[in-house]
Design a protein around this motif. Structure first.
Motif, PDB file in Angstrom:
ATOM      1  N   THR A 192       0.697  -1.088  -0.049  1.00 30.16           N
ATOM      2  CA  THR A 192      -0.066  -0.051  -0.008  1.00 30.16           C
ATOM      3  C   THR A 192       0.995   1.362  -0.181  1.00 30.16           C
ATOM      4  O   THR A 192       0.670   2.065  -0.782  1.00 30.16           O
ATOM      5  N   CYS A 193       1.945   1.316   0.804  1.00 28.27           N
ATOM      6  CA  CYS A 193       2.743   2.562   1.004  1.00 28.27           C
ATOM      7  C   CYS A 193       3.320   2.766  -0.416  1.00 28.27           C
ATOM      8  O   CYS A 193       3.526   3.902  -1.033  1.00 28.27           O
ATOM      9  N   ASP A 194       3.991   1.559  -1.123  1.00 27.74           N
ATOM     10  CA  ASP A 194       4.446   1.668  -2.386  1.00 27.74           C
ATOM     11  C   ASP A 194       3.505   2.140  -3.500  1.00 27.74           C
ATOM     12  O   ASP A 194       3.924   3.040  -4.216  1.00 27.74           O
ATOM     13  N   GLY A 195       2.337   1.788  -3.328  1.00 26.43           N
ATOM     14  CA  GLY A 195       1.272   2.143  -4.229  1.00 26.43           C
ATOM     15  C   GLY A 195       1.042   3.747  -3.958  1.00 26.43           C
ATOM     16  O   GLY A 195       0.725   4.597  -4.935  1.00 26.43           O
ATOM     17  N   ILE A 196       0.835   4.474  -2.697  1.00 27.50           N
ATOM     18  CA  ILE A 196       0.685   5.677  -2.525  1.00 27.50           C
ATOM     19  C   ILE A 196       1.942   6.587  -2.800  1.00 27.50           C
ATOM     20  O   ILE A 196       1.763   7.614  -3.464  1.00 27.50           O
ATOM     21  N   GLU A 197       3.107   5.924  -2.635  1.00 28.77           N
ATOM     22  CA  GLU A 197       4.173   6.679  -3.114  1.00 28.77           C
ATOM     23  C   GLU A 197       4.156   7.062  -4.834  1.00 28.77           C
ATOM     24  O   GLU A 197       4.540   7.909  -5.171  1.00 28.77           O
ATOM     25  N   GLU A 198       3.884   5.761  -5.571  1.00 30.40           N
ATOM     26  CA  GLU A 198       3.855   5.830  -6.983  1.00 30.40           C
ATOM     27  C   GLU A 198       2.746   7.102  -7.344  1.00 30.40           C
ATOM     28  O   GLU A 198       2.622   7.610  -8.109  1.00 30.40           O
ATOM     29  N   LEU A 199       1.592   6.818  -6.537  1.00 34.41           N
ATOM     30  CA  LEU A 199       0.434   7.794  -6.945  1.00 34.41           C
ATOM     31  C   LEU A 199       0.736   9.492  -6.591  1.00 34.41           C
ATOM     32  O   LEU A 199       0.473  10.343  -7.392  1.00 34.41           O
ATOM     33  N   LEU A 223       5.878   8.491   8.636  1.00 35.50           N
ATOM     34  CA  LEU A 223       6.929   8.694   8.988  1.00 35.50           C
ATOM     35  C   LEU A 223       7.909   8.366   7.825  1.00 35.50           C
ATOM     36  O   LEU A 223       8.952   9.229   7.480  1.00 35.50           O
ATOM     37  N   VAL A 224       7.727   7.564   6.912  1.00 30.35           N
ATOM     38  CA  VAL A 224       8.236   7.497   5.532  1.00 30.35           C
ATOM     39  C   VAL A 224       7.853   8.531   4.606  1.00 30.35           C
ATOM     40  O   VAL A 224       8.912   8.973   4.019  1.00 30.35           O
ATOM     41  N   LEU A 225       6.689   8.675   4.129  1.00 34.35           N
ATOM     42  CA  LEU A 225       5.901   9.502   3.050  1.00 34.35           C
ATOM     43  C   LEU A 225       5.803  10.910   3.435  1.00 34.35           C
ATOM     44  O   LEU A 225       5.365  11.692   2.696  1.00 34.35           O
ATOM     45  N   GLU A 226       5.698  11.134   4.761  1.00 35.15           N
ATOM     46  CA  GLU A 226       5.322  12.226   5.230  1.00 35.15           C
ATOM     47  C   GLU A 226       3.870  12.785   4.823  1.00 35.15           C
ATOM     48  O   GLU A 226       3.777  13.946   4.441  1.00 35.15           O
ATOM     49  N   VAL A 227       3.294  11.769   4.886  1.00 33.11           N
ATOM     50  CA  VAL A 227       1.744  11.995   4.426  1.00 33.11           C
ATOM     51  C   VAL A 227       0.851  11.757   5.623  1.00 33.11           C
ATOM     52  O   VAL A 227       1.055  10.857   6.664  1.00 33.11           O
ATOM     53  N   ASP A 228      -0.182  12.748   6.059  1.00 38.24           N
ATOM     54  CA  ASP A 228      -0.914  12.319   6.975  1.00 38.24           C
ATOM     55  C   ASP A 228      -2.263  11.506   6.333  1.00 38.24           C
ATOM     56  O   ASP A 228      -2.685  11.510   5.360  1.00 38.24           O
ATOM     57  N   VAL A 229      -2.308  10.159   7.340  1.00 41.74           N
ATOM     58  CA  VAL A 229      -3.561   9.507   6.890  1.00 41.74           C
ATOM     59  C   VAL A 229      -4.679   9.627   8.038  1.00 41.74           C
ATOM     60  O   VAL A 229      -4.213   9.406   9.075  1.00 41.74           O
ATOM     61  N   SER A 230      -5.874   9.820   7.492  1.00 39.61           N
ATOM     62  CA  SER A 230      -7.006   9.646   8.612  1.00 39.61           C
ATOM     63  C   SER A 230      -7.790   8.312   8.447  1.00 39.61           C
ATOM     64  O   SER A 230      -7.963   7.938   7.430  1.00 39.61           O
ATOM     65  N   LEU A 231      -8.045   7.387   9.349  1.00 38.96           N
ATOM     66  CA  LEU A 231      -8.786   6.441   9.586  1.00 38.96           C
ATOM     67  C   LEU A 231     -10.229   6.769   9.641  1.00 38.96           C
ATOM     68  O   LEU A 231     -10.551   7.474  10.904  1.00 38.96           O
ATOM     69  N   VAL A 232     -11.127   6.427   8.766  1.00 36.31           N
ATOM     70  CA  VAL A 232     -12.430   7.015   8.856  1.00 36.31           C
ATOM     71  C   VAL A 232     -13.451   5.588   8.820  1.00 36.31           C
ATOM     72  O   VAL A 232     -13.306   4.731   8.076  1.00 36.31           O
ATOM     73  N   ALA A 233     -14.132   5.528   9.960  1.00 30.37           N
ATOM     74  CA  ALA A 233     -14.956   4.372  10.306  1.00 30.37           C
ATOM     75  C   ALA A 233     -16.178   4.094   9.172  1.00 30.37           C
ATOM     76  O   ALA A 233     -16.965   5.297   8.759  1.00 30.37           O
ATOM     77  N   LEU A 234     -16.323   3.247   8.456  1.00 29.39           N
ATOM     78  CA  LEU A 234     -17.527   3.219   7.271  1.00 29.39           C
ATOM     79  C   LEU A 234     -18.824   3.268   8.131  1.00 29.39           C
ATOM     80  O   LEU A 234     -19.127   2.629   8.904  1.00 29.39           O
ATOM     81  N   ASP A 235     -19.368   4.217   7.723  1.00 31.34           N
ATOM     82  CA  ASP A 235     -20.948   4.396   7.916  1.00 31.34           C
ATOM     83  C   ASP A 235     -22.003   4.159   6.884  1.00 31.34           C
ATOM     84  O   ASP A 235     -21.744   4.715   5.769  1.00 31.34           O
ATOM     85  N   VAL A 236     -22.218   3.156   6.913  1.00 28.41           N
ATOM     86  CA  VAL A 236     -22.831   2.270   5.461  1.00 28.41           C
ATOM     87  C   VAL A 236     -23.894   3.349   5.125  1.00 28.41           C
ATOM     88  O   VAL A 236     -24.043   3.391   3.819  1.00 28.41           O
ATOM     89  N   GLU A 237     -24.772   3.820   5.880  1.00 26.83           N
ATOM     90  CA  GLU A 237     -25.916   4.629   5.277  1.00 26.83           C
ATOM     91  C   GLU A 237     -25.312   5.871   4.563  1.00 26.83           C
ATOM     92  O   GLU A 237     -26.055   6.154   3.589  1.00 26.83           O
TER      93      GLU A 237
END
Length: 166
Positions: free
Chosen positions: A69-76, A126-140
């Motif tokens: 995933t981190c490799d994919g984010i870096e490519e993106l 740490l590695v990519l200096e990217v902030d990631v937020s974890l968002v709980a899925l609200d189905v509705e």
């Protein structure tokens, strides 16, 4: 030829905790009782090699997901620089199962997927200096987001929805 893994009681306990699993869940994964798991962690019994291997294999699967995933984010980011991403996490096992049937064999518990997301978040920071937020899925809310544009259900759709939640 058998390779002795040889995790001690403390290592077994910390491995379980690092996977965010309860003793009962480890018991289910390793085909042992919760009492057996607690005995391994207290040093009353040695954990069977197959149980140790199963937990270490799960940890390896999570680490591979983090790396991929981190490799994919870096490519993106090479194509489209961003500094903030959102990852969907699943509040219940039923929701996880509904939206991720392809992962049930390798990561059978929501907690394992969410552990991978947490590790991805830390690695990206740490590695990519990217902030990631974890968002709980609200189905509705997710369904309401997809409905107006007739967007299909997919991992990409969930990612787009999560980005709107930041």
């Amino acid at each position: 030829m058998s390779k002795n893994i040889g995790l001690n009681a403390i290592e077994m306990s910390y491995l379980r905790q690092s996977l965010s699993l309860s003793a009962a869940q480890v018991g289910t994964l390793t085909n042992h009782s919760e009492a057996d798991v607690l005995a391994w962690e207290s040093g009353e019994q040695a954990a069977p090699e197959l149980a140790q291997k199963k937990l270490l294999d799960i940890d390896d699967i999570i680490e591979m997901q983090v790396l991929n995933t981190c490799d994919g984010i870096e490519e993106l980011f090479k194509k489209e620089p961003k500094r903030h991403l959102a990852f969907v996490v699943y509040p219940t096992q039923a929701t996880y199962t509904q939206y991720n049937p392809e992962f049930l064999s390798s990561l059978p518990f929501t907690e394992l997927y969410n552990t991978a997301a947490w590790r991805i978040k830390k690695e990206c920071k740490l590695v990519l200096e990217v902030d990631v937020s974890l968002v709980a899925l609200d189905v509705e809310a997710y369904k309401a987001f997809r409905e107006p544009t007739k967007m299909s259900e997919s991992r990409e759709s969930r990612a787009k929805w999560a980005a709107t939640q930041l």
